[in-house]
Write a protein that holds these residues in place. Structure first.
Motif, short mmCIF file in Angstrom:
data_model
loop_
_atom_site.label_atom_id
_atom_site.label_comp_id
_atom_site.label_asym_id
_atom_site.label_seq_id
_atom_site.Cartn_x
_atom_site.Cartn_y
_atom_site.Cartn_z
N ALA A 1 20.02 -26.48 -2.55
CA ALA A 1 20.66 -25.42 -3.34
C ALA A 1 19.81 -24.16 -3.44
O ALA A 1 20.26 -23.15 -4.00
CB ALA A 1 20.95 -25.95 -4.75
N ALA A 2 18.60 -24.18 -2.90
CA ALA A 2 17.73 -23.01 -2.97
C ALA A 2 18.34 -21.85 -2.20
O ALA A 2 19.04 -22.06 -1.20
CB ALA A 2 16.34 -23.36 -2.42
N TRP B 1 9.90 -19.58 -4.23
CA TRP B 1 10.66 -20.71 -4.77
C TRP B 1 9.86 -22.00 -4.56
O TRP B 1 9.71 -22.81 -5.47
CB TRP B 1 12.04 -20.80 -4.11
CG TRP B 1 12.88 -21.89 -4.67
CD1 TRP B 1 13.74 -21.81 -5.72
CD2 TRP B 1 12.90 -23.26 -4.24
NE1 TRP B 1 14.30 -23.04 -5.97
CE2 TRP B 1 13.80 -23.95 -5.07
CE3 TRP B 1 12.26 -23.97 -3.23
CZ2 TRP B 1 14.07 -25.30 -4.93
CZ3 TRP B 1 12.51 -25.33 -3.09
CH2 TRP B 1 13.42 -25.98 -3.93
N VAL B 2 9.32 -22.18 -3.35
CA VAL B 2 8.54 -23.37 -3.02
C VAL B 2 7.29 -23.46 -3.89
O VAL B 2 6.92 -24.54 -4.36
CB VAL B 2 8.17 -23.37 -1.52
CG1 VAL B 2 7.06 -24.35 -1.20
CG2 VAL B 2 9.40 -23.67 -0.67
N GLN C 1 15.89 -14.79 8.38
CA GLN C 1 14.43 -14.76 8.49
C GLN C 1 13.88 -13.37 8.17
O GLN C 1 12.77 -13.03 8.57
CB GLN C 1 13.98 -15.19 9.90
CG GLN C 1 14.18 -16.66 10.19
CD GLN C 1 15.64 -17.00 10.46
OE1 GLN C 1 16.40 -16.19 10.99
NE2 GLN C 1 16.05 -18.19 10.07
N ALA C 2 14.66 -12.57 7.47
CA ALA C 2 14.17 -11.27 7.02
C ALA C 2 12.97 -11.51 6.11
O ALA C 2 12.93 -12.49 5.36
CB ALA C 2 15.27 -10.51 6.28
N GLU C 3 12.00 -10.62 6.17
CA GLU C 3 10.76 -10.81 5.42
C GLU C 3 11.00 -11.05 3.93
O GLU C 3 10.39 -11.93 3.33
CB GLU C 3 9.83 -9.60 5.62
CG GLU C 3 8.46 -9.78 5.03
CD GLU C 3 7.60 -10.86 5.68
OE1 GLU C 3 6.61 -11.27 5.06
OE2 GLU C 3 7.93 -11.34 6.79
N ALA C 4 11.92 -10.32 3.35
CA ALA C 4 12.21 -10.49 1.92
C ALA C 4 12.74 -11.90 1.64
O ALA C 4 12.41 -12.51 0.62
CB ALA C 4 13.21 -9.44 1.44
N ASP C 5 13.56 -12.43 2.55
CA ASP C 5 14.10 -13.79 2.37
C ASP C 5 13.02 -14.85 2.55
O ASP C 5 13.01 -15.86 1.84
CB ASP C 5 15.25 -14.02 3.34
CG ASP C 5 16.46 -13.15 3.04
OD1 ASP C 5 16.72 -12.90 1.85
OD2 ASP C 5 17.13 -12.71 4.00
N LEU C 6 12.12 -14.64 3.50
CA LEU C 6 11.01 -15.57 3.70
C LEU C 6 10.11 -15.60 2.47
O LEU C 6 9.73 -16.68 1.99
CB LEU C 6 10.20 -15.17 4.94
CG LEU C 6 10.93 -15.22 6.27
CD1 LEU C 6 10.07 -14.61 7.38
CD2 LEU C 6 11.35 -16.64 6.64
N ILE C 7 9.79 -14.44 1.96
CA ILE C 7 8.94 -14.34 0.76
C ILE C 7 9.62 -14.98 -0.44
O ILE C 7 8.99 -15.70 -1.22
CB ILE C 7 8.55 -12.88 0.49
CG1 ILE C 7 7.60 -12.40 1.59
CG2 ILE C 7 7.91 -12.72 -0.90
CD1 ILE C 7 7.34 -10.91 1.58
#
Length: 169
Positions: free
Chosen positions: A131-132, A90-91, A79-85
């Motif tokens: 797979a995302a 992607w979405v 849930q690191a900000e970079a991963d959330l963004i």
């Protein structure tokens, strides 16, 4: 213009536009009880303030051949900000995903998805979503029936608070 500064007329304008975005300015002015020029000025001010984000049309998904509506609950590894963004980007690129909400709790994201058929939705889940990057798990629920779909916000709750107090003489 902030929500706290909206008067009862602004709230009426928002309620009418939310109910019918195609209403003419003249009809809108009549319904909210003001003349057309100040009504148009108010609508433009609401747009400039970012309160009115835009106008759209609601389509009948089933009439257009989109027979599958579903929710996907996504848990990410990080849930690191970079991963959330990165996940949100992607979405944003996926036409199947119509709404994306980041949540607190056990689920990180709730997605509302629409597809023409179950096969296409399953392909999206199996080949794309799971797979995302950073996706740990995906749980889905198919929509059986929609009994309420109210876009926007409940303007009537705030417009009552904006009503001027009436004093008995």
């Amino acid at each position: 213009m902030r929500a706290a500064r909206l008067d009862s007329t602004d709230w009426l304008i928002l309620r009418e536009l939310q109910a019918d975005g195609r209403i003419t300015n003249i009809e809108l002015a009549r319904k909210v009880g003001i003349s057309a020029p100040p009504c148009l000025r108010r609508v433009r001010a609401l747009e400039e303030a970012g309160i009115i984000k835009g106008f759209t049309v609601l389509l009948n998904d089933r009439a257009l051949g989109f027979d599958v509506s579903a929710f996907a609950m996504i848990k990410l590894h990080s849930q690191a900000e970079a991963d959330l963004i990165a996940f949100e980007k992607w979405v944003a690129a996926s036409p199947v995903v119509r709404d994306c909400h980041m949540l607190s709790g056990e689920i990180d994201f709730l997605l509302r998805c629409v597809a023409p058929d179950l096969t296409m939705f399953q392909d999206f889940i199996i080949h794309d979503l799971t797979a995302a990057p950073n996706v740990e798990s995906v749980k889905t629920s198919l929509v059986i029936r929609t009994s309420k779909q109210a876009p926007g916000v409940p303007t009537e709750l705030m417009s009552q608070a904006a009503e001027p107090e009436r004093h008995a003489d």
